[in-house]
Design an enzyme around this catalytic site. Structure first.
Site, PDB file in Angstrom:
ATOM      1  N   ALA A  66       3.177   1.863   8.811  1.00 51.66           N
ATOM      2  CA  ALA A  66       1.885   2.332   8.319  1.00 51.66           C
ATOM      3  C   ALA A  66       0.995   2.592   9.532  1.00 51.66           C
ATOM      4  O   ALA A  66       1.208   2.013  10.602  1.00 51.66           O
ATOM      5  CB  ALA A  66       1.268   1.281   7.405  1.00 51.66           C
ATOM      6  N   GLY A 111       6.302  -0.053   7.373  1.00 55.28           N
ATOM      7  CA  GLY A 111       6.396   0.888   6.253  1.00 55.28           C
ATOM      8  C   GLY A 111       7.569   1.852   6.381  1.00 55.28           C
ATOM      9  O   GLY A 111       8.042   2.379   5.374  1.00 55.28           O
ATOM     10  N   GLU A 114      10.446  -0.027   5.109  1.00 52.80           N
ATOM     11  CA  GLU A 114      10.245  -0.149   3.655  1.00 52.80           C
ATOM     12  C   GLU A 114      10.567   1.173   2.952  1.00 52.80           C
ATOM     13  O   GLU A 114      11.173   1.179   1.872  1.00 52.80           O
ATOM     14  CB  GLU A 114       8.798  -0.587   3.376  1.00 52.80           C
ATOM     15  N   GLU A 134       4.971  -6.686  10.904  1.00 56.82           N
ATOM     16  CA  GLU A 134       3.585  -6.855  10.437  1.00 56.82           C
ATOM     17  C   GLU A 134       2.948  -8.155  10.911  1.00 56.82           C
ATOM     18  O   GLU A 134       1.753  -8.189  11.230  1.00 56.82           O
ATOM     19  CB  GLU A 134       3.532  -6.785   8.897  1.00 56.82           C
TER      20      GLU A 134
END
Ligand code: COA
Length: 260
Positions: A66, A111, A114, A134
């Site tokens: 992200a 992300g 993911e 993260e």
């Protein structure tokens, strides 16, 4: 929708979706997520798209996570909303009924890991690196990482990756079951395309039902999941594809599926 951060083209039934912010290692900012939501909807609903291959632009990254700039500005409520928006985009890809392969051409972090995990099959180039870093930023995975990673690699390895935030290389990702295959960089898209062609030669309704039963059945009690499987099996028995597939076998010829 005109895409600013995605390349999207359809070639003979396969949608090739490339996340295209190479100068930011294809980090998922809000614009990318908005466009990915649109792309996921197109993949699920457009009849000329039979399957999709997701990759990242440039030689270095699939998706490096992200966008940390966006994350740095968020508070608790928009943070939760951002996680839920991202989760629903990835869920749409996962449950849209069309096969999706992630062709992972470099960093797949946060992300990015993911997003790859929400695809049905993952093929990595030998320079790919995976991780859920993260915690190094003082946050936690928010696009499904805490749930899909243990389902793919088991709780122990998932917790190791999530708690240390450390990266693993493509071979280690293959060893722990995070990716299906590792190939040389120049073989990545050809391998993903060939695998997709193999899938698309099969009965499309059968493929869609298999995705649905594996996805939904995985988290059900076994007896409920087996009932779900049997229902799909029965449903497929009513299709022209089943008549064609079994007839073609008995007539010793290749089937010609129409998806009905
Ligand atoms: N969000 C926003 N920008 C990112 C990004 C991210 N997740 N990952 C990389 N970038 C940007 C960098 O800020 C840099 O931009 P700049 O040139 O304007 O400074 C550019 O992409 C290139 O990255 P850089 O860090 O210079 O490349 P590198 O080869 O030295 O390192 C990584 C590569 C992947 C190890 C490093 O970029 C990194 O750790 N990225 C963050 C990974 C992460 O924590 N992801 C999870 C987020 S929840």
């Amino acid at each position: 929708m005109d895409y600013q951060t995605l390349l999207f083209h359809i070639n003979d039934g396969i949608a090739f979706v490339t996340i295209n912010r190479p100068d930011k290692l294809n980090a998922l900012n809000d614009q990318v997520m908005k466009e990915l939501a649109d792309a996921a909807e197109r993949i699920a609903t457009e009849s000329d798209i039979k399957g999709a291959i997701l990759t990242g632009s440039g030689p270095k990254a699939f998706v490096a996570g992200a966008d940390i700039g966006d994350l740095s500005k968020q508070g608790p409520f928009d943070g939760k909303a951002r996680a839920q928006r991202g989760q629903s985009v990835l869920r749409r890809l996962e449950t849209g009924g069309k096969p999706i392969i992630a062709a992972i051409n470099g960093f797949a972090l946060g992300g990015g890991c993911e997003l790859a995990m929400a695809c049905h099959i993952r093929i990595a180039s030998d320079n790919a690196k995976f991780g859920q870093p993260e915690v190094k930023l003082g946050i936690a995975p928010g696009y499904g990482g805490t749930q899909r990673l243990p389902r793919l690699v088991g709780k122990g390895v998932a917790l190791q990756l999530i708690l240390t935030g450390e990266m693993i290389d493509a071979q280690e990702a293959y060893r722990v079951g995070l990716v299906n295959r590792v190939v040389a960089s120049n073989e990545l898209l050809p391998t993903a395309t060939a695998m997709m062609r193999t899938i698309l030669a099969n009965g499309p309704l059968a493929v869609a039902q298999c995705i649905e039963v594996v996805n939904a059945g995985y988290d059900l009690p076994l007896d409920d999941a087996l009932t779900f499987e049997a229902t799909a099996f029965g449903l497929l028995a009513a299709t022209d594809d089943k008549r064609e597939g079994t007839k073609a076998f008995l007539e010793k010829r290749a089937p010609s599926f129409k998806g009905a």
